[in-house]
Each structure stands twice: as C-alpha cells, then as structure tokens.
Design an enzyme around this catalytic site. Structure first.
Site, mmCIF file in Angstrom:
data_model
loop_
_atom_site.group_PDB
_atom_site.id
_atom_site.type_symbol
_atom_site.label_atom_id
_atom_site.label_comp_id
_atom_site.label_asym_id
_atom_site.label_seq_id
_atom_site.Cartn_x
_atom_site.Cartn_y
_atom_site.Cartn_z
ATOM 1 N N ASN A 160 0.835 -1.196 0.000
ATOM 2 C CA ASN A 160 0.000 0.000 0.000
ATOM 3 C C ASN A 160 0.871 1.249 0.000
ATOM 4 O O ASN A 160 2.091 1.162 -0.115
ATOM 5 C CB ASN A 160 -0.980 -0.024 1.181
ATOM 6 C CG ASN A 160 -0.277 -0.016 2.534
ATOM 7 O OD1 ASN A 160 0.711 0.686 2.745
ATOM 8 N ND2 ASN A 160 -0.778 -0.815 3.468
ATOM 9 N N CYS A 161 0.251 2.409 0.135
ATOM 10 C CA CYS A 161 1.005 3.666 0.038
ATOM 11 C C CYS A 161 2.044 3.811 1.146
ATOM 12 O O CYS A 161 3.094 4.423 0.947
ATOM 13 C CB CYS A 161 0.054 4.866 0.037
ATOM 14 S SG CYS A 161 -0.910 5.061 1.563
ATOM 15 N N GLU A 162 1.778 3.237 2.310
ATOM 16 C CA GLU A 162 2.738 3.317 3.412
ATOM 17 C C GLU A 162 3.940 2.407 3.166
ATOM 18 O O GLU A 162 5.081 2.769 3.493
ATOM 19 C CB GLU A 162 2.061 2.955 4.730
ATOM 20 C CG GLU A 162 2.922 3.276 5.949
ATOM 21 C CD GLU A 162 2.171 3.094 7.250
ATOM 22 O OE1 GLU A 162 2.603 3.671 8.267
ATOM 23 O OE2 GLU A 162 1.152 2.355 7.272
#
EC number: 2.3.1.135
Length: 208
Positions: A160-162
C-alpha cells in the site's frame, strides 16, 4: 513457491478489512480557500520529504519530489481498462479508487500537492519520529520514489502507500497502519489477533 493457504488467508483478511471500513478511501472535496492555504505550505517542503494526510479511517502517504510534485501510490481500476494516459492521469475518483483496491491494481503516480492533500492538513516527516527509524538522505529518498513510478500491484496487506513510502524513506517496506487495522479486524471477526505482517514487502523489494 507461493503458499496457497497464506494467499487465501491474506485475501480473506483484505476483504474483511475492506468491508469493515467501507468508507475507508472516501476523499472529501476541497474548496478554493483550502487550495490557496495549501500553496502557502509548499515553499517549506524539501525534496524527499514524506507527506502524510489523515482521513477518517486511513492515512495516506507520499514523497515530495519538488516543484509542487508528490509521488504516491493510488489504487485505480482505470489502469486495468485503458492505456490512455490522458484518462489515467486525471485525479482518481472515489469509485476508481475503491474498485482499484478490490481488483488490486494501482500506480505510483505524480500529482500536485493540492491534489494529493485533497483539502486535508499535511504532516511532514511524521513517520521519522513515529517509527523511530533513521531516514535516508532526502535526495536518495526522492530518487527511490522516482525509480518506482508506474504500474504496481496493490494490496492492503502487502503493498500500500505506506509500504511505498517507508521503502523510499527508510529502505524497508513496512506498514504499521495495516498491522493495526488487520489486528483490529481479526479480533472483531475471528476473536483472535492476526499474525504480524512481514517487515519486508516482496513486491517492493523486487523493484529495488
């Protein structure tokens, strides 16, 4: 060799997490005053900074590249339907984003700070203190982000973006946010905590 049981469990956890937070990825519409306020903050940003915007149920992350540009991972179903960059480069709508999450398609794309923040307040390099990790040099962070631009598989658990931001900033792909949400979801649905997510994301490390 892939473990079918692990893949099945991961898919189930992702679906439970998505269902339990159905409005997880809803973006609010920003007004003109908010856009003007965001412009005032850009001058203080440095290339390689981690930008963080908090939503109701999720925090979104990106890497500042300079010149009002932010690299961030965005799920987008349109990527699976067309190669027309004129369409895919438009700001991702809520429907495109949610369907992208379900179908596991995303891209690491570049947007303006205003489009990235979407009216929310921006935290800068908050992860440095939160994770208590030593950050790489800002220029290396930015170059890592630029190297990963383009299509990527998406996963609430593994990519994911993290995961993208922590890989660029610290050299290790992790998502404490996903760990917390999965544990809460597993306790709620199954009565026990889910196993911890591995500290390295294979999808990201393959690109390093």
């Amino acid at each position: 060799m892939k473990n079918p049981m692990l893949e099945a469990v991961s898919l189930l956890l992702e679906k439970l997490l998505l269902i339990s937070n159905f409005k997880l990825f809803s973006w609010a519409v920003q007004g003109e005053d908010e856009k003007r306020n965001r412009i005032c903050e850009i001058n203080s940003l440095l290339r390689g900074d981690v930008l963080e915007v908090r939503r109701t149920h999720v925090t979104h992350f990106g890497i500042y590249l300079g010149d009002n540009r932010v690299a961030h991972m965005m799920p987008d179903i349109l990527l699976a339907l067309t190669n027309d960059k004129g369409l895919t480069q438009k700001v991702v709508s809520n429907k495109r984003l949610l369907l992208g999450v379900i179908c596991r398609v995303a891209s690491i794309r570049v947007d303006t700070v205003e489009d990235f923040a979407y009216g929310a307040d921006i935290l800068v390099n908050h992860l440095d203190k939160a994770l208590k990790k030593k950050a790489l040099l800002n220029e290396e962070v930015a170059q890592r982000a630029e190297k990963l631009l383009g299509f990527t598989p998406y996963s609430l658990l593994w990519n994911n973006c993290e995961h993208f931001v922590t890989y660029c900033r610290f050299g290790t792909s992790i998502s404490p946010q996903a760990d917390r949400d999965i544990s809460k979801c597993a306790v709620k649905e199954c009565g026990s905590a889910a196993p911890a997510i591995p500290e390295s994301c294979p999808l990201m490390l393959q690109k390093s």
